[in-house]
Design a protein around this motif. Structure first.
Motif, mmCIF file in Angstrom:
data_model
loop_
_atom_site.group_PDB
_atom_site.id
_atom_site.type_symbol
_atom_site.label_atom_id
_atom_site.label_comp_id
_atom_site.label_asym_id
_atom_site.label_seq_id
_atom_site.Cartn_x
_atom_site.Cartn_y
_atom_site.Cartn_z
ATOM 1 N N LEU B 114 0.836 -1.205 0.000
ATOM 2 C CA LEU B 114 0.000 0.000 0.000
ATOM 3 C C LEU B 114 0.871 1.256 0.000
ATOM 4 C CD1 LEU B 114 -2.886 0.872 -0.027
ATOM 5 C CD2 LEU B 114 -2.941 0.735 2.463
ATOM 6 N N ALA B 115 1.910 1.256 0.819
ATOM 7 C CA ALA B 115 2.824 2.401 0.870
ATOM 8 C C ALA B 115 3.514 2.591 -0.474
ATOM 9 C CB ALA B 115 3.857 2.197 1.972
ATOM 10 N N GLN B 116 3.891 1.471 -1.107
ATOM 11 C CA GLN B 116 4.551 1.562 -2.412
ATOM 12 C C GLN B 116 3.612 2.159 -3.459
ATOM 13 O OE1 GLN B 116 6.053 -2.331 -3.451
ATOM 14 N NE2 GLN B 116 6.985 -2.540 -1.430
ATOM 15 N N ILE B 117 2.349 1.710 -3.423
ATOM 16 C CA ILE B 117 1.381 2.228 -4.397
ATOM 17 C C ILE B 117 1.235 3.733 -4.230
ATOM 18 C CG2 ILE B 117 -1.042 2.210 -5.093
ATOM 19 C CD1 ILE B 117 -1.113 -0.764 -4.321
ATOM 20 N N LEU B 118 1.042 4.164 -2.979
ATOM 21 C CA LEU B 118 0.845 5.599 -2.735
ATOM 22 C C LEU B 118 2.080 6.398 -3.146
ATOM 23 C CD1 LEU B 118 -0.977 5.380 0.711
ATOM 24 C CD2 LEU B 118 -1.981 5.941 -1.533
ATOM 25 N N PHE B 119 3.250 5.918 -2.728
ATOM 26 C CA PHE B 119 4.478 6.662 -3.020
ATOM 27 C C PHE B 119 4.776 6.673 -4.514
ATOM 28 C CE2 PHE B 119 9.084 6.880 -3.631
ATOM 29 C CZ PHE B 119 9.374 8.058 -2.952
ATOM 30 N N ALA B 136 0.495 2.766 -14.752
ATOM 31 C CA ALA B 136 1.225 2.961 -13.495
ATOM 32 C C ALA B 136 0.960 1.801 -12.543
ATOM 33 C CB ALA B 136 0.813 4.283 -12.858
ATOM 34 N N GLY B 137 -0.309 1.401 -12.460
ATOM 35 C CA GLY B 137 -0.680 0.303 -11.566
ATOM 36 C C GLY B 137 0.022 -0.989 -11.933
ATOM 37 N N VAL B 138 0.054 -1.284 -13.238
ATOM 38 C CA VAL B 138 0.728 -2.510 -13.689
ATOM 39 C C VAL B 138 2.211 -2.462 -13.332
ATOM 40 C CG1 VAL B 138 1.521 -3.705 -15.764
ATOM 41 C CG2 VAL B 138 -0.887 -3.124 -15.526
ATOM 42 N N LEU B 139 2.828 -1.286 -13.542
ATOM 43 C CA LEU B 139 4.257 -1.173 -13.253
ATOM 44 C C LEU B 139 4.536 -1.352 -11.759
ATOM 45 C CD1 LEU B 139 5.406 1.723 -15.620
ATOM 46 C CD2 LEU B 139 5.863 -0.739 -15.804
ATOM 47 N N ILE B 140 3.707 -0.714 -10.931
ATOM 48 C CA ILE B 140 3.914 -0.820 -9.486
ATOM 49 C C ILE B 140 3.766 -2.267 -9.019
ATOM 50 C CG2 ILE B 140 2.983 -0.169 -7.234
ATOM 51 C CD1 ILE B 140 2.106 2.509 -8.607
ATOM 52 N N LEU B 141 2.708 -2.901 -9.511
ATOM 53 C CA LEU B 141 2.456 -4.289 -9.119
ATOM 54 C C LEU B 141 3.576 -5.213 -9.599
ATOM 55 C CD1 LEU B 141 0.132 -5.506 -7.543
ATOM 56 C CD2 LEU B 141 -0.971 -6.100 -9.702
ATOM 57 N N SER B 142 4.085 -4.942 -10.808
ATOM 58 C CA SER B 142 5.171 -5.768 -11.349
ATOM 59 C C SER B 142 6.440 -5.599 -10.540
ATOM 60 C CB SER B 142 5.461 -5.389 -12.804
ATOM 61 O OG SER B 142 4.296 -5.521 -13.571
ATOM 62 N N LEU B 143 6.727 -4.351 -10.168
ATOM 63 C CA LEU B 143 7.918 -4.092 -9.353
ATOM 64 C C LEU B 143 7.806 -4.813 -8.020
ATOM 65 C CD1 LEU B 143 8.821 -0.306 -9.733
ATOM 66 C CD2 LEU B 143 10.237 -2.295 -10.276
ATOM 67 N N PHE B 144 6.610 -4.761 -7.446
ATOM 68 C CA PHE B 144 6.378 -5.395 -6.151
ATOM 69 C C PHE B 144 6.581 -6.900 -6.246
ATOM 70 C CE2 PHE B 144 3.302 -7.542 -3.335
ATOM 71 C CZ PHE B 144 3.810 -7.151 -2.109
#
Lengths: 250, 264
Positions: B114-119, B136-144
């Motif tokens: 959650l913190a990663q998504i917000l940041f 952006a969402g796909v990239l964040i989720l992929s990084l995670f």
């Protein structure tokens, strides 16, 4: 074929744990021959075999195969790889690839490393496996084979590439007596075909029967080298005499 | 006379028959369902009308579910690439590369998604001018997910015995051939169960993207709920919708595990 190991030194570990396994070792042999490396555990037999097989780089010294130096230094890694491709190595623990069938284990080096077309590679492999009595086992995974069968597949894999030279690193140490006999009789057969072989073994009786020459290694040096009959009837050095007295006591 | 105890007890030496386990699961689901409707029907006024009013919004559910599949699918592919690349970087002889990979894995695994998504969305994506929420969402989720996959892949590679690599060297394989023919297939077999778990987690974790206003499945259910005030009828389909995606993954993983089975 001529094999020379000149002034080979190999150490493992650093600082306090530093161990000199091969200590300025020199060995010269003329093949066709079966050369048995004998000697106490920790004497450097397997390390020497691995250096000759191009699997281990010595810290110092040179190995010459037919007067050609093995490219341990000053050349790209691919040169050492090319050298290794001309040899066949059989390991103590078979080291077959467990996720492939016996036949695939033999075929893959031919197609992937030696660029032989799939069909031809398969035919050659089946031929060799038939000769080694493995015809019914081609489609089995190594896990479904007995230890002796696995080692025969490993030998088939090494033979299929038509190696210049076969190296055996304690090929029967992981086998029970019956399977040991099975593998040893196969190696004896290969000897008849005149493939030069280097054999590290603890099977003294077998070494005596099959080897032409013996090199006795202890403390990282070749202490004695000679005809097999001479070595077994009268070992020259004190170390060899002690070793023989120990292993032949039972 | 049928041996009734065989329906309940598994003797140590026996394999559990899968039909029997399926039967038990069916019975338990049925009982739980009855219990739930009994309890919640009483307290929350479950009625025919409730389902009907939610049904009007089935298009919203459907769209959200499809978007969840899209986001998860693309993230799964991208994070697999990241995971493989970072796993190799973690074992690279180039030390700076190794350090970057290690830092990435530790930072991602040490902070909440959650913190990663917000940041990453409000700070980084806005900073670089990335407007598309879904991208952006796909990239964040992929990084995670990539960080977790990297650790899984690394452990799989390291589980391949050294003797196998030695054998490959003796045959004369190049490093790439060793990876392709020896390391990859054996590592894959090792990591199938955690891999399936991570993929299922990825699908579930995509629900957190609702926080940045991506209209995926969870946000869709929330919207339906606020429009109808029907809580159970809005969120029960949500749970079932996620299960419909994660259960097949676990099933496929079990089938593949059987197929790749070998003894060492």
């Amino acid at each position: 074929m001529k094999l020379e190991a000149l002034g080979i030194t190999k150490t493992f570990g650093l600082g306090k744990d530093h161990r000199r396994v091969l200590d300025n070792l020199t060995l010269k042999v003329e093949f066709p021959h079966v050369l048995a490396l004998l000697g106490p555990s920790g004497g450097g037999k397997s390390t020497l075999l691995r250096v000759i097989a191009g699997l281990e780089r010595p810290d110092g010294g040179e190995v010459l195969l037919d007067n050609e130096p093995v490219p341990f230094r000053d050349q790209p890694v691919s040169a050492l790889r090319t050298y290794r491709r001309r040899l066949g190595v059989v390991f103590q623990a078979f080291n077959l690839f467990p996720h492939m069938t016996a036949l695939q284990n033999v075929v893959l080096p031919l197609t992937a490393v030696h660029g032989i077309p799939e069909k031809e590679a398969k035919e050659r492999s089946l031929g060799i496996m038939k000769r080694l009595g493995l015809s019914e086992h081609g489609e089995k995974l190594p896990g479904q084979l007995s230890g002796g069968q696995r080692q025969r597949v490993a030998i088939a894999r090494a033979l299929a590439v038509k190696p210049k030279f076969l190296l055996f690193d304690e090929p029967t140490s992981a086998l029970d007596p019956e399977m040991t006999a099975e593998v040893l009789s196969l190696i004896a057969e290969l000897r008849q075909e005149g493939i030069p072989m280097l054999l590290v073994t603890h099977e003294m009786g077998f070494a005596r029967k099959i080897a032409d020459q013996v090199a006795f290694l202890a403390n990282g040096r070749v202490l004695e080298q000679g005809e097999v009959g001479n070595f077994f009837s009268k070992p020259q050095t004190l170390e060899a005499q002690r070793f023989m007295a120990k292993v032949l006591a039972y | 006379m049928i041996n009734l105890s065989g329906l309940f007890w598994l003797r140590r030496e026996e394999q559990s028959p899968s039909w029997l386990q399926g039967l038990w699961m069916g019975v338990i689901v049925l009982l739980a369902g009855l219990l739930c409707t009994g309890v919640m029907g009483g307290t929350m006024g479950l009625s025919q009308g409730g389902w009907a009013s939610v049904w009007k919004y089935h298009g919203v559910f459907w769209q959200g579910w499809l978007l969840t599949i899209l986001i998860s699918g693309v993230s799964l592919a991208v994070s697999s690439l990241i995971g493989l690349g970072v796993a190799l970087a973690l074992r690279s002889p180039v030390l700076p590369l190794r350090s970057v990979a290690l830092l990435y894995v530790e930072v991602i695994r040490g902070t909440p998604l959650l913190a990663q998504i917000l940041f990453l969305f409000y700070v980084v994506a806005n900073g670089v001018g990335l407007q598309d929420r879904i991208v952006a969402g796909v990239l964040i989720l992929s990084l995670f997910s990539g960080a977790y996959l990297a650790e899984i892949v690394r452990s799989g590679i390291e589980a391949v015995p050294a003797t196998q690599i030695e054998s490959a060297r003796a045959i004369g394989f190049t490093d790439f051939q060793t990876f392709r023919y020896v390391i990859a297939p054996q590592a894959l077999r090792q990591i199938l169960p955690p891999l399936a778990g991570q993929f299922a987690s990825l699908i579930k974790d995509s629900s957190l993207l609702s926080i940045i206003g991506i209209g995926e499945f969870t946000l869709a259910a929330q919207q339906v709920n606020s429009a109808t005030y029907r809580t159970l009828e809005s969120y029960l389909p949500l749970a079932i919708g996620y299960l419909a995606l994660t259960l097949p993954i676990s099933l496929i993983s079990k089938i593949l595990e059987k197929r790749f089975r070998y003894e060492t």
